[in-house]
Motif scaffolding. Structure first.
Motif, PDB file in Angstrom:
ATOM      1  N   ILE A 141       5.765   2.087 -12.937  1.00 18.99           N
ATOM      2  CA  ILE A 141       4.864   3.148 -13.399  1.00 18.99           C
ATOM      3  C   ILE A 141       5.580   4.034 -14.410  1.00 18.99           C
ATOM      4  O   ILE A 141       5.016   4.451 -15.413  1.00 18.99           O
ATOM      5  N   HIS A 142       6.839   4.279 -14.137  1.00 18.62           N
ATOM      6  CA  HIS A 142       7.633   5.114 -15.038  1.00 18.62           C
ATOM      7  C   HIS A 142       7.677   4.521 -16.440  1.00 18.62           C
ATOM      8  O   HIS A 142       7.576   5.227 -17.437  1.00 18.62           O
ATOM      9  N   ASP A 143       7.822   3.183 -16.512  1.00 19.67           N
ATOM     10  CA  ASP A 143       7.837   2.511 -17.818  1.00 19.67           C
ATOM     11  C   ASP A 143       6.460   2.555 -18.470  1.00 19.67           C
ATOM     12  O   ASP A 143       6.340   2.827 -19.656  1.00 19.67           O
ATOM     13  N   VAL A 144       5.436   2.243 -17.690  1.00 23.35           N
ATOM     14  CA  VAL A 144       4.079   2.189 -18.232  1.00 23.35           C
ATOM     15  C   VAL A 144       3.669   3.559 -18.778  1.00 23.35           C
ATOM     16  O   VAL A 144       2.974   3.664 -19.773  1.00 23.35           O
ATOM     17  N   LYS A 145       4.157   4.611 -18.110  1.00 22.52           N
ATOM     18  CA  LYS A 145       3.807   5.976 -18.505  1.00 22.52           C
ATOM     19  C   LYS A 145       4.121   6.248 -19.974  1.00 22.52           C
ATOM     20  O   LYS A 145       3.444   7.026 -20.629  1.00 22.52           O
ATOM     21  N   LYS A 146       5.159   5.595 -20.491  1.00 24.25           N
ATOM     22  CA  LYS A 146       5.578   5.858 -21.868  1.00 24.25           C
ATOM     23  C   LYS A 146       4.788   5.046 -22.887  1.00 24.25           C
ATOM     24  O   LYS A 146       4.946   5.226 -24.086  1.00 24.25           O
ATOM     25  N   GLU A 147       3.952   4.111 -22.419  1.00 20.28           N
ATOM     26  CA  GLU A 147       3.220   3.250 -23.348  1.00 20.28           C
ATOM     27  C   GLU A 147       2.219   4.078 -24.157  1.00 20.28           C
ATOM     28  O   GLU A 147       1.598   4.996 -23.626  1.00 20.28           O
ATOM     29  N   PRO A 148       2.045   3.718 -25.434  1.00 21.19           N
ATOM     30  CA  PRO A 148       1.092   4.468 -26.264  1.00 21.19           C
ATOM     31  C   PRO A 148      -0.329   4.469 -25.699  1.00 21.19           C
ATOM     32  O   PRO A 148      -1.042   5.436 -25.885  1.00 21.19           O
ATOM     33  N   TYR A 149      -0.720   3.395 -24.984  1.00 21.93           N
ATOM     34  CA  TYR A 149      -2.118   3.383 -24.535  1.00 21.93           C
ATOM     35  C   TYR A 149      -2.377   4.392 -23.427  1.00 21.93           C
ATOM     36  O   TYR A 149      -3.526   4.772 -23.193  1.00 21.93           O
ATOM     37  N   MET A 193      -2.884   2.524 -15.410  1.00 23.80           N
ATOM     38  CA  MET A 193      -1.513   2.194 -15.027  1.00 23.80           C
ATOM     39  C   MET A 193      -1.458   0.990 -14.085  1.00 23.80           C
ATOM     40  O   MET A 193      -0.797   0.001 -14.368  1.00 23.80           O
ATOM     41  N   ILE A 194      -2.166   1.088 -12.963  1.00 28.22           N
ATOM     42  CA  ILE A 194      -2.034   0.043 -11.942  1.00 28.22           C
ATOM     43  C   ILE A 194      -2.451  -1.343 -12.448  1.00 28.22           C
ATOM     44  O   ILE A 194      -1.724  -2.308 -12.214  1.00 28.22           O
ATOM     45  N   PRO A 195      -3.585  -1.482 -13.179  1.00 31.48           N
ATOM     46  CA  PRO A 195      -3.908  -2.826 -13.661  1.00 31.48           C
ATOM     47  C   PRO A 195      -2.806  -3.436 -14.519  1.00 31.48           C
ATOM     48  O   PRO A 195      -2.650  -4.649 -14.558  1.00 31.48           O
ATOM     49  N   ASN A 196      -2.027  -2.599 -15.203  1.00 30.75           N
ATOM     50  CA  ASN A 196      -0.982  -3.142 -16.058  1.00 30.75           C
ATOM     51  C   ASN A 196       0.304  -3.489 -15.335  1.00 30.75           C
ATOM     52  O   ASN A 196       1.171  -4.156 -15.904  1.00 30.75           O
ATOM     53  N   ILE A 197       0.467  -3.019 -14.086  1.00 29.13           N
ATOM     54  CA  ILE A 197       1.673  -3.420 -13.360  1.00 29.13           C
ATOM     55  C   ILE A 197       1.345  -4.448 -12.287  1.00 29.13           C
ATOM     56  O   ILE A 197       2.218  -4.996 -11.651  1.00 29.13           O
ATOM     57  N   LEU A 232       0.831  -1.199   0.000  1.00 27.83           N
ATOM     58  CA  LEU A 232       0.000   0.000   0.000  1.00 27.83           C
ATOM     59  C   LEU A 232       0.873   1.260   0.000  1.00 27.83           C
ATOM     60  O   LEU A 232       0.652   2.182  -0.781  1.00 27.83           O
ATOM     61  N   ILE A 233       1.879   1.257   0.880  1.00 24.47           N
ATOM     62  CA  ILE A 233       2.809   2.395   0.911  1.00 24.47           C
ATOM     63  C   ILE A 233       3.487   2.535  -0.448  1.00 24.47           C
ATOM     64  O   ILE A 233       3.560   3.617  -1.023  1.00 24.47           O
ATOM     65  N   GLY A 234       3.938   1.386  -0.987  1.00 28.02           N
ATOM     66  CA  GLY A 234       4.624   1.404  -2.278  1.00 28.02           C
ATOM     67  C   GLY A 234       3.745   1.979  -3.366  1.00 28.02           C
ATOM     68  O   GLY A 234       4.191   2.808  -4.165  1.00 28.02           O
ATOM     69  N   LEU A 235       2.483   1.527  -3.419  1.00 30.59           N
ATOM     70  CA  LEU A 235       1.579   2.001  -4.469  1.00 30.59           C
ATOM     71  C   LEU A 235       1.321   3.495  -4.334  1.00 30.59           C
ATOM     72  O   LEU A 235       1.382   4.238  -5.310  1.00 30.59           O
ATOM     73  N   LEU A 236       1.039   3.933  -3.113  1.00 26.94           N
ATOM     74  CA  LEU A 236       0.722   5.352  -2.909  1.00 26.94           C
ATOM     75  C   LEU A 236       1.924   6.232  -3.237  1.00 26.94           C
ATOM     76  O   LEU A 236       1.848   7.118  -4.090  1.00 26.94           O
ATOM     77  N   VAL A 237       3.044   5.948  -2.591  1.00 27.78           N
ATOM     78  CA  VAL A 237       4.212   6.815  -2.745  1.00 27.78           C
ATOM     79  C   VAL A 237       4.850   6.641  -4.121  1.00 27.78           C
ATOM     80  O   VAL A 237       5.162   7.619  -4.802  1.00 27.78           O
ATOM     81  N   GLY A 238       5.023   5.381  -4.546  1.00 24.25           N
ATOM     82  CA  GLY A 238       5.686   5.115  -5.822  1.00 24.25           C
ATOM     83  C   GLY A 238       4.926   5.684  -7.000  1.00 24.25           C
ATOM     84  O   GLY A 238       5.503   6.346  -7.866  1.00 24.25           O
ATOM     85  N   THR A 239       3.612   5.446  -7.038  1.00 22.24           N
ATOM     86  CA  THR A 239       2.813   5.948  -8.150  1.00 22.24           C
ATOM     87  C   THR A 239       2.815   7.467  -8.178  1.00 22.24           C
ATOM     88  O   THR A 239       3.026   8.090  -9.224  1.00 22.24           O
ATOM     89  N   TRP A 240       2.619   8.038  -7.018  1.00 24.66           N
ATOM     90  CA  TRP A 240       2.563   9.489  -6.910  1.00 24.66           C
ATOM     91  C   TRP A 240       3.883  10.100  -7.365  1.00 24.66           C
ATOM     92  O   TRP A 240       3.928  11.062  -8.121  1.00 24.66           O
ATOM     93  N   VAL A 264       8.556   0.929  -2.968  1.00 26.76           N
ATOM     94  CA  VAL A 264       8.376   2.262  -3.564  1.00 26.76           C
ATOM     95  C   VAL A 264       9.222   2.371  -4.825  1.00 26.76           C
ATOM     96  O   VAL A 264       8.761   2.796  -5.879  1.00 26.76           O
ATOM     97  N   ARG A 265      10.448   1.918  -4.726  1.00 29.81           N
ATOM     98  CA  ARG A 265      11.356   2.030  -5.878  1.00 29.81           C
ATOM     99  C   ARG A 265      10.875   1.197  -7.048  1.00 29.81           C
ATOM    100  O   ARG A 265      10.861   1.657  -8.191  1.00 29.81           O
ATOM    101  N   ILE A 266      10.497  -0.051  -6.769  1.00 29.55           N
ATOM    102  CA  ILE A 266      10.099  -0.928  -7.872  1.00 29.55           C
ATOM    103  C   ILE A 266       8.810  -0.440  -8.523  1.00 29.55           C
ATOM    104  O   ILE A 266       8.704  -0.365  -9.741  1.00 29.55           O
ATOM    105  N   ILE A 267       7.837  -0.040  -7.679  1.00 30.08           N
ATOM    106  CA  ILE A 267       6.570   0.420  -8.251  1.00 30.08           C
ATOM    107  C   ILE A 267       6.787   1.718  -9.020  1.00 30.08           C
ATOM    108  O   ILE A 267       6.230   1.905 -10.098  1.00 30.08           O
ATOM    109  N   ARG A 268       7.628   2.582  -8.500  1.00 35.00           N
ATOM    110  CA  ARG A 268       7.929   3.804  -9.232  1.00 35.00           C
ATOM    111  C   ARG A 268       8.522   3.472 -10.600  1.00 35.00           C
ATOM    112  O   ARG A 268       8.137   4.037 -11.621  1.00 35.00           O
ATOM    113  N   GLY A 269       9.467   2.524 -10.618  1.00 32.83           N
ATOM    114  CA  GLY A 269      10.079   2.134 -11.882  1.00 32.83           C
ATOM    115  C   GLY A 269       9.061   1.577 -12.866  1.00 32.83           C
ATOM    116  O   GLY A 269       9.055   1.941 -14.043  1.00 32.83           O
TER     117      GLY A 269
END
Lengths: 267, 267, 256
Positions: free
Chosen positions: A157-165, A184-188, A87-95, A150-155
């Motif tokens: 999300i960072h990758d997913v962010k660049k996806e065309p969809y 984003m989240i369903p894809n990670i 939960l911490i990872g998702l909140l902080v990492g995604t944000w 936090v680090r892994i989820i951030r990474g």
């Protein structure tokens, strides 16, 4: 279905074991043959028999009942610890990844510090400050694990962010929180799920390890690490006292690992 | 006219036993170009991969591939590899993926050459430059020191062609080499291939979905659909009197593209 | 309707687009043609407000390009939609196709569930896809089906302008033709304006009334499609692009 099972005999067995373990843990008060805390000095250090399948310990307590009751103290806290960490990872990492500004850099430096600290050392220091007891150990473990998530989820999300969809979903009118939760989240999630399951065994080992060191759960708790510590003193006279809790720790950790590895291969 | 490569009754199946390529037979003659046409999923790429021994492991193939009297399937892996490198060259749709991303182009040429022939580094470099200028790349020393990602798609495809020709193969297999390029670059590459074929006595297996290009490039055309070669013959016969319905449709479509020259359907 | 004035875009100090200016009227169809690297995709991203121009203006029905505020973006996307090049990843792989198509309706309209379903089915049929496919993930579709699904998604909210960025470039020749025919019929039926971005001039007759040629970020010329083969009037660069297919054509005419 049958062909899937046939191709994955070991993971299926591991999954069955875990389901069985969880049911046993939940139903412990009804299915354990004896009271796990009831001492009986006439029956101490009995080897495994039909009356006591796992034998008894130095106070005459039934080991099978203690192992069954121990499930809820050894395995279930792991799920809670990992849920909090995720939960911490998702909140902080995604944000952090979504905004990607100076706060992101600050967050990453902070997590750098936490990942660099040896987790065992950090745990012992925290417990040293707060005192013995399971709650403090959970807190310490969360403190030493959150940074990794936090680090892994951030990474991710960072990758997913660049996806065309993601670009396409903007054009379809999705912004901010909606992009995060729906696109984003369903894809990670598959990656996070696999990582969580692989980490279950590590956290089980950490928690029971801390109890074994005497800074986690305290006697007379039937936590498996504590039981292992008890068994250590009677290793020559009553090897079953250490064997059964130790074997349970091994079996549980191995099962989660097997399932996690199987899921990882899937991708 | 001698037959250089013969493919007899080629069958490719996946694990479920589904037939992906069904009883395909064709032959390639010295100095000639055979164009294999089909839509995506028709099995044309699998056919070329079978000849190159690059089929994914989960696919099974049967049939006979004969290169100059040698049955490729009876050869050892090692011998096949040396044949593949020395006598069959290949270019693909995405040259960026076939070139090593972190080794300069020039060194990749030298390494490839020296792994097959006993030549000095200097000699290999000279050969590489010669090949690169042959594919109409102007600034050869600049290209030699570049990495694949620094060059445009058209340049990379030229580099791939030069690399495929470096060991003077008897056959060039070109799998949709221009599908990812824009029309202008496509025309340049196709023109280059035509020149190269005319200059040497190399044969080419050209795989494409574009009948128009095959009309320009090929001597013989095979039309593939749903894993079967439904029609094959000389270019003259196929283009002027297509027998199969699908080929007729392709021909009709190509003619339509030149409607106009004064009579534009759009008013 | 769409008005672009003195548009410049630089990325890392390198000019990508220079002095672009053109307009599109209601129901008009304009093609933008150029090689890869000519800046045509950047232009599409600028019009979709996915990137901000270095200088210059884009207006749609008098409104300027949105730069902040979700509401102004939403308003923009309600009128302008885009179909991207087929890379197989423009639809969210974690959602079913029905969910993918429902997305713009949820965000732009106040339709209830039943109305949304009705709309999605209507457009799904309009682009010629089978209803059974809707339950699948986007990964199950072939290249042609994928682009049809994207087209349906773009058309659902009835935009006034549709941008097609290399929409058919990765498709087989016959599928390309079918796709163009579908676009022509939908354009006629809905009266929407079209901005068709491509590298292939031969696709355009029948689809677009005007053509703009782009070279290295600069506008070469803008002319009516009927004057495409009028070589004396065309810019030499346009003629080079046209001639790319000429050598195939000569060979073709020789044999058929």
């Amino acid at each position: 279905m049958i062909s899937i099972i046939r191709a994955n005999k070991l993971p299926t067995a591991a999954l069955l074991y875990i389901i069985l373990l969880i049911i046993t843990g939940l139903a412990a008060p009804w299915i354990s043959p004896y009271d796990p805390f009831h001492t009986n000095h006439q029956q101490k250090l009995l080897p495994p028999s039909i009356a006591h399948p796992f034998g008894t310990d130095y106070l005459g307590r039934d080991l099978l009942s203690r192992v069954i009751h121990g499930t809820s103290e050894s395995v279930f806290p792991v799920f809670i610890v990992l849920s909090v960490v995720m939960l911490i990872g998702l909140l902080v990492g995604t944000w952090s990844a979504f905004l990607g500004n100076k706060l992101d850099m600050l967050m990453m430096s902070l997590t750098d510090i936490f990942t660099a600290l040896p987790s065992m050392l950090l745990t012992i220091v925290v417990v040293g400050f707060l005192g013995f007891g399971m709650e403090n150990v959970y807190f310490a473990v969360i403190l030493s694990w959150w940074a990794k998530y936090v680090r892994i989820i951030r990474g991710l999300i960072h990758d997913v962010k660049k996806e065309p969809y993601i670009t396409a979903s903007r054009v379809s009118g999705a912004f901010g929180l909606r992009i995060i939760t729906r696109h984003m989240i369903p894809n990670i999630m598959p990656q996070i799920g696999t990582m969580l399951i692989l980490d279950v065994s590590k956290v089980i080992l950490t928690l029971s390890g801390l109890s074994f060191l005497g800074i986690g759960a305290q006697p007379p708790s039937p936590e498996w690490g504590v039981m292992l510590l008890d068994g250590k003193n009677y290793l020559q006279v009553a090897p079953w006292m250490g064997f059964f809790p130790g074997f349970m720790i091994f079996l549980t950790a191995a099962s989660f690992q097997i399932i996690g590895e199987r899921l990882r291969r899937e991708r | 006219m001698t037959t250089l490569l013969e493919v007899k009754n080629l069958n490719i199946r996946n694990k479920e036993g589904q037939s992906l390529v069904h009883n395909s037979s064709f032959s390639l003659e010295t100095g000639k170009t055979y164009a294999l046409i089909g839509e995506s999923g028709s099995g044309k790429t699998l056919t070329s991969k079978a000849i190159l021994d690059m089929l994914p492991a989960h696919l099974q193939m049967s049939g006979d591939i004969v290169l100059q009297g040698e049955h490729l399937q009876q050869l050892s892996r090692k011998r096949w590899r040396s044949i593949r490198g020395g006598q069959i060259g290949a270019i693909f749709q995405h040259p960026e993926q076939a070139l090593h991303p972190s080794i300069p182009i020039g060194r990749q040429f030298v390494d490839l050459m020296r792994s097959h022939l006993p030549v000095s580094r200097y000699e290999a470099e000279k050969q590489a430059k010669k090949m690169l200028s042959q594919v109409l790349l102007k600034d050869t020393s600049h290209v030699m020191s570049s990495y694949a990602h620094e060059l445009s798609g058209g340049m990379n495809q030229r580099v791939m062609i030069a690399m495929a020709l470096l060991l003077k193969p008897k056959i060039l297999i070109a799998d949709e080499p221009t599908s990812a390029l824009d029309v202008k670059t496509q025309a340049e590459i196709i023109f280059l291939l035509k020149e190269l074929i005319l200059d040497t006595d190399m044969s080419m297996l050209f795989i494409t979905h574009d009948l128009l290009i095959s009309g320009y490039l090929a001597d013989t055309i095979g039309v593939m659909r749903e894993g079967k070669i439904i029609e094959q013959g000389s270019k003259e016969n196929i283009l002027s009197a297509p027998e199969h319905e699908y080929t007729q449709e392709l021909c009709r479509h190509c003619s339509q593209r030149f409607l106009g020259k004064g009579e534009i359907p759009y008013a | 309707m769409l008005e672009i004035q003195r548009l410049y875009k630089e990325i890392h100090g390198r000019p990508i687009l220079q002095d672009i200016h053109f307009g599109i009227e209601d129901g008009e169809s304009l093609a933008i043609v150029g090689e890869s690297g000519s800046g045509k995709s950047t232009l599409a991203q600028l019009i979709m407000a996915l990137k901000q121009p270095t200088s210059g203006h884009i207006f749609f029905d008098g409104r300027p390009l949105p730069s902040k505020g979700i509401l102004s973006y939403r308003e923009w996307y309600r009128d302008i939609q885009i179909v991207f090049q087929n890379t197989g990843s423009t639809l969210n792989p974690a959602m079913s196709l029905f969910q993918c198509l429902e997305e713009p309706l949820i965000n732009f309209t106040r339709y209830n569930r039943a109305e949304r379903k009705h709309k999605v089915l209507e457009y799904w049929g309009k682009v010629g896809l089978n209803e059974n496919l809707l339950r699948n993930r986007p990964g199950k579709l072939s290249g042609g089906q994928y682009q049809r699904a994207c087209l349906a998604k773009a058309l659902l909210t009835r935009p006034k302008l549709l941008i097609c960025d290399e929409m058919v470039s990765n498709l087989d020749v016959l599928l390309q033709q079918q796709m163009i025919e579908l676009l022509i019929s939908i354009q006629k039926e809905q009266g929407l304006a079209l901005l068709f971005i491509t590298h292939d001039l031969t696709l355009l007759p029948g689809l677009c009334s005007n053509i703009m040629v782009l070279k290295e970020g600069k506008q070469v010329e803008l002319f009516s499609t009927s004057a495409l083969y009028d070589e004396a009037e065309r810019d030499p660069y346009t003629v080079t692009l046209l001639n790319s297919s000429k050598m195939f054509e000569t060979a073709w005419n020789q044999w058929t």
